[in-house]
Motif scaffolding. Structure first.
Motif, mmCIF file in Angstrom:
data_model
loop_
_atom_site.group_PDB
_atom_site.id
_atom_site.type_symbol
_atom_site.label_atom_id
_atom_site.label_comp_id
_atom_site.label_asym_id
_atom_site.label_seq_id
_atom_site.Cartn_x
_atom_site.Cartn_y
_atom_site.Cartn_z
ATOM 1 N N SER A 95 0.836 -1.212 0.000
ATOM 2 C CA SER A 95 0.000 0.000 0.000
ATOM 3 C C SER A 95 0.863 1.250 0.000
ATOM 4 C CB SER A 95 -0.927 0.008 1.212
ATOM 5 O OG SER A 95 -1.804 -1.091 1.191
ATOM 6 N N VAL A 96 1.930 1.245 0.788
ATOM 7 C CA VAL A 96 2.817 2.401 0.843
ATOM 8 C C VAL A 96 3.569 2.564 -0.476
ATOM 9 C CG1 VAL A 96 4.879 3.332 1.958
ATOM 10 C CG2 VAL A 96 3.054 2.369 3.346
ATOM 11 N N ILE A 97 4.006 1.460 -1.077
ATOM 12 C CA ILE A 97 4.716 1.539 -2.360
ATOM 13 C C ILE A 97 3.813 2.152 -3.433
ATOM 14 C CG2 ILE A 97 5.707 0.161 -4.230
ATOM 15 C CD1 ILE A 97 6.773 -1.746 -2.077
ATOM 16 N N VAL A 98 2.567 1.660 -3.513
ATOM 17 C CA VAL A 98 1.620 2.211 -4.489
ATOM 18 C C VAL A 98 1.356 3.685 -4.202
ATOM 19 C CG1 VAL A 98 -0.758 2.091 -5.336
ATOM 20 C CG2 VAL A 98 0.533 -0.014 -4.957
ATOM 21 N N ALA A 99 1.198 4.035 -2.933
ATOM 22 C CA ALA A 99 0.927 5.427 -2.566
ATOM 23 C C ALA A 99 2.114 6.327 -2.893
ATOM 24 C CB ALA A 99 0.584 5.519 -1.081
ATOM 25 N N LEU A 149 -7.745 -4.883 -1.089
ATOM 26 C CA LEU A 149 -7.350 -4.279 0.182
ATOM 27 C C LEU A 149 -6.268 -3.229 -0.016
ATOM 28 C CD1 LEU A 149 -7.337 -7.437 2.468
ATOM 29 C CD2 LEU A 149 -8.863 -5.477 2.663
ATOM 30 N N ILE A 150 -5.322 -3.500 -0.919
ATOM 31 C CA ILE A 150 -4.264 -2.527 -1.175
ATOM 32 C C ILE A 150 -4.850 -1.234 -1.730
ATOM 33 C CG2 ILE A 150 -2.279 -2.038 -2.662
ATOM 34 C CD1 ILE A 150 -1.557 -5.042 -2.346
ATOM 35 N N THR A 196 -3.147 5.859 3.085
ATOM 36 C CA THR A 196 -1.752 6.184 2.805
ATOM 37 C C THR A 196 -1.579 7.336 1.818
ATOM 38 O OG1 THR A 196 -1.736 4.458 1.093
ATOM 39 C CG2 THR A 196 -1.023 3.826 3.300
ATOM 40 N N LEU A 197 -2.391 7.376 0.763
ATOM 41 C CA LEU A 197 -2.175 8.360 -0.299
ATOM 42 C C LEU A 197 -2.352 9.807 0.171
ATOM 43 C CD1 LEU A 197 -1.462 8.805 -3.230
ATOM 44 C CD2 LEU A 197 -3.870 8.493 -3.835
ATOM 45 N N PHE A 221 0.106 3.778 9.890
ATOM 46 C CA PHE A 221 -1.344 3.953 9.822
ATOM 47 C C PHE A 221 -2.003 2.761 9.127
ATOM 48 C CE2 PHE A 221 -0.562 8.331 10.988
ATOM 49 C CZ PHE A 221 -1.720 8.715 11.643
ATOM 50 N N ALA A 222 -1.387 2.283 8.047
ATOM 51 C CA ALA A 222 -1.941 1.127 7.339
ATOM 52 C C ALA A 222 -1.862 -0.123 8.201
ATOM 53 C CB ALA A 222 -1.191 0.918 6.022
#
Length: 280
Positions: free
Chosen positions: A85-89, A146-147, A154-155, A210-211
């Motif tokens: 999720s952080v990588i995508v954000a 979910l991601i 995250t974004l 946070f995630a």
């Protein structure tokens, strides 16, 4: 001298106040259920690792038999979901933050505020329509679904922290780099990104935490093998009672990854937040 001593005592009391819950959780994780529920609480007891053994092996012994649990798999799910999720954000948010910081365009501030408002909107406000839509397109109870839903966490965080850092960084170096004949993309990758690296690291770390701590999104959109560690603790509420020792051990194990990452990235976190990364 007296003032310095009073300051030290006050600081010690503050540290003890905030660290006591963690200390008590660690103590509980080394006790049996009977010792935890005893009155008055026992401060001297023979420590046991049975709670950690039950989590690692996946076999929880209760008064009604052995219960199979998948806590370690839940722990892995949390790491996988939070990291991806952080990588995508970061891939989506850092270029967007740069655009909002460097360029002024129509409705730009409105778009930025709309993205930020997703962070403060009640999760239940968006969960019902998103859950129905995810079921329709087949993303319900999937890692990909979910991601993407974690981007609501995250974004916006990455976008606004990194935007403030780009705004504090002088654009003159980038302009000089482009005057030498380099493209905008090279200037962004070789000048802007390195200058904003502490802010990006701080934003990524906070977004990961946070995630990792999210509960409500996974509760509605995940089940079975896709559940993160925040839902895995529910397995310790059994028909024979609440397994407080295993819950305490689960809490200890679940905070180790985020604590380790925070300690490793402490320098970038402090530098990123102290040099204007929270400006917005």
């Amino acid at each position: 001298m007296i003032l310095k001593s009073l300051r030290g005592v006050a600081l010690l009391l503050v540290v003890l106040f905030f660290m006591f819950p963690i200390f008590w959780i660690v103590v509980m994780s080394l006790q049996t259920n009977a010792e935890i529920l005893s009155l008055p609480p026992k401060l001297i007891f023979p420590p046991t690792l049975m709670n950690y053994t039950a989590l690692i092996t996946g076999h929880l012994k209760t008064s009604v038999g052995t219960l199979n649990i998948a806590f370690m798999h839940n722990l892995w799910n949390s790491f996988l979901l939070s990291a991806l999720s952080v990588i995508v954000a970061l891939v989506l948010g850092v270029p967007a933050a740069y655009a909002f910081a460097r360029y002024k365009f129509r409705l730009g501030e409105d778009m930025a505020f709309t993205l930020l408002s997703l962070k403060f909107a009640p999760p239940l406000l968006v969960l019902l329509p998103l859950s129905l839509e995810f079921q329709r397109v087949g993303l319900d109870n999937t890692y990909i679904g979910l991601i993407w839903i974690y981007q609501l966490i995250t974004l916006p965080l990455i976008l606004w922290i990194v935007r403030g850092y780009f705004e504090d960084a002088s654009p003159d170096i980038e302009y000089a780099y482009r005057v030498d004949g380099h493209s905008w993309l090279k200037g962004f990758l070789k000048i802007a990104i390195p200058l904003a690296r502490p802010g990006i690291a701080a934003a990524g770390l906070l977004a990961f935490i946070f995630a990792w701590n999210n509960f409500i999104f996974a509760l509605v959109l995940a089940s079975g093998s896709k559940q993160p560690v925040t839902l895995g603790a529910l397995a310790f509420v059994t028909a024979s009672g609440i397994q407080y020792g295993q819950i305490a051990a689960a809490v200890v194990l679940s905070i180790i990854p985020t604590l380790a990452i925070a300690l490793y990235a402490q320098r970038w976190l402090v530098e990123g937040l102290s040099l204007g990364a929270v400006k917005g």
